[in-house]
Write an enzyme that holds these catalytic residues in place. Sequence first.
Site, PDB file in Angstrom:
ATOM      1  N   HIS A 198      -5.077  -6.381   4.055  1.00  0.00           N
ATOM      2  CA  HIS A 198      -4.076  -5.314   4.170  1.00  0.00           C
ATOM      3  C   HIS A 198      -3.379  -5.385   5.529  1.00  0.00           C
ATOM      4  CE1 HIS A 198      -5.322  -2.752   0.630  1.00  0.00           C
ATOM      5  NE2 HIS A 198      -6.249  -3.701   0.664  1.00  0.00           N
ATOM      6  N   CYS A 205      -1.542  -3.260   6.870  1.00  0.00           N
ATOM      7  CA  CYS A 205      -1.612  -2.008   7.629  1.00  0.00           C
ATOM      8  C   CYS A 205      -2.891  -1.950   8.464  1.00  0.00           C
ATOM      9  CB  CYS A 205      -1.481  -0.791   6.710  1.00  0.00           C
ATOM     10  SG  CYS A 205      -2.719  -0.674   5.434  1.00  0.00           S
ATOM     11  N   CYS A 225       0.850  -1.194   0.000  1.00  0.00           N
ATOM     12  CA  CYS A 225       0.000   0.000   0.000  1.00  0.00           C
ATOM     13  C   CYS A 225       0.883   1.241   0.000  1.00  0.00           C
ATOM     14  CB  CYS A 225      -0.952   0.003   1.205  1.00  0.00           C
ATOM     15  SG  CYS A 225      -0.221   0.519   2.754  1.00  0.00           S
ATOM     16  N   GLU A 226       0.419   2.225  -0.749  1.00  0.00           N
ATOM     17  CA  GLU A 226       1.236   3.431  -0.903  1.00  0.00           C
ATOM     18  C   GLU A 226       1.173   4.330   0.325  1.00  0.00           C
ATOM     19  OE1 GLU A 226      -0.475   4.903  -4.505  1.00  0.00           O
ATOM     20  OE2 GLU A 226      -1.800   6.302  -3.464  1.00  0.00           O
ATOM     21  N   HIS A 227       0.276   4.032   1.261  1.00  0.00           N
ATOM     22  CA  HIS A 227       0.178   4.881   2.446  1.00  0.00           C
ATOM     23  C   HIS A 227       1.129   4.464   3.560  1.00  0.00           C
ATOM     24  CE1 HIS A 227      -4.043   5.273   0.678  1.00  0.00           C
ATOM     25  NE2 HIS A 227      -3.380   6.360   0.379  1.00  0.00           N
ATOM     26  N   HIS A 228       1.387   3.154   3.685  1.00  0.00           N
ATOM     27  CA  HIS A 228       2.243   2.668   4.773  1.00  0.00           C
ATOM     28  C   HIS A 228       3.415   1.833   4.276  1.00  0.00           C
ATOM     29  CE1 HIS A 228      -1.867   3.193   6.462  1.00  0.00           C
ATOM     30  NE2 HIS A 228      -1.208   3.724   7.475  1.00  0.00           N
ATOM     31  N   GLN A 263      -5.548  -0.528  -3.531  1.00  0.00           N
ATOM     32  CA  GLN A 263      -6.238  -1.656  -4.161  1.00  0.00           C
ATOM     33  C   GLN A 263      -7.206  -1.172  -5.243  1.00  0.00           C
ATOM     34  OE1 GLN A 263      -7.854  -4.578  -1.413  1.00  0.00           O
ATOM     35  NE2 GLN A 263      -9.321  -5.280  -2.951  1.00  0.00           N
TER      36      GLN A 263
HETATM   37 ZN   LIG Z   1      -1.864   1.083   4.230  1.00  0.00          ZN
END
Ligand SMILES: [Zn+2]
Length: 213
Positions: free
Chosen positions: A172, A174, A103-106, A144
């Site tokens: 996920h 995260c 995931c690009e956030h975490h 996703q």
């Molecule tokens: Zn994430």
Amino acid sequence: MDAVVKPLRKAQLSDHVRRAPPATARPSREEAEAAVRTLLAFTGDDPDREGLLGTPKRVVDAYEELYGGYGECPAEVLDRTFSEIGKYDDFVLVRDIAFSSHCEHHMMPFTGKAHIAYKPIERVVGLSKLARLVDIYARRLQTQEHMTSQIATAIDEILNPRGVAVMLEAEHMCMSVRGVEKPGSSTITTQFIGSFRDSPEEQVRFMSMLRGG
Ligand SMILES: [Zn+2]
């Protein structure tokens, strides 16, 4: 063997389909390894203790593999198609294509399965190519939702079929090992294009074939 032919492409391919993302100024391997050392120290551990000495190199090696999708072009993977599909006029479904992305956030993994159906017009693609297409997009930083629509768009634009359906189901990390800590929950995303978007019956058949044994 059926003739290999160039597909009838759509006139305008999206950027992410047409080429690998433009390379940004990339730090050197030494700089990347130094950054990993910094993160190791940030955890509170000692980057100089024996067990961690080789870790920066191993992490950077793993990055080359996990993010190898930045160096690959979807249009090239789906470039070879086969004609002479006879009177076949239904959709082709490949289900349970395992993938692992981040995931690009975490920058934490999300893993699961992709299911892809498309309704060909005259041309089909080798089934393993669909799996490779999933890997190209999975081996980049993703959401996703974005990954689902990119896979569907690539198939639509390159093969120009009557319709495309893509479903991703994933867990996920995260969400399961940090934050709300809810292991076992899965996220499902779908993208329907063309005949699948227009026909609820086709969507229902797609879903029921996924559930079937
Ligand atoms: Zn994430």
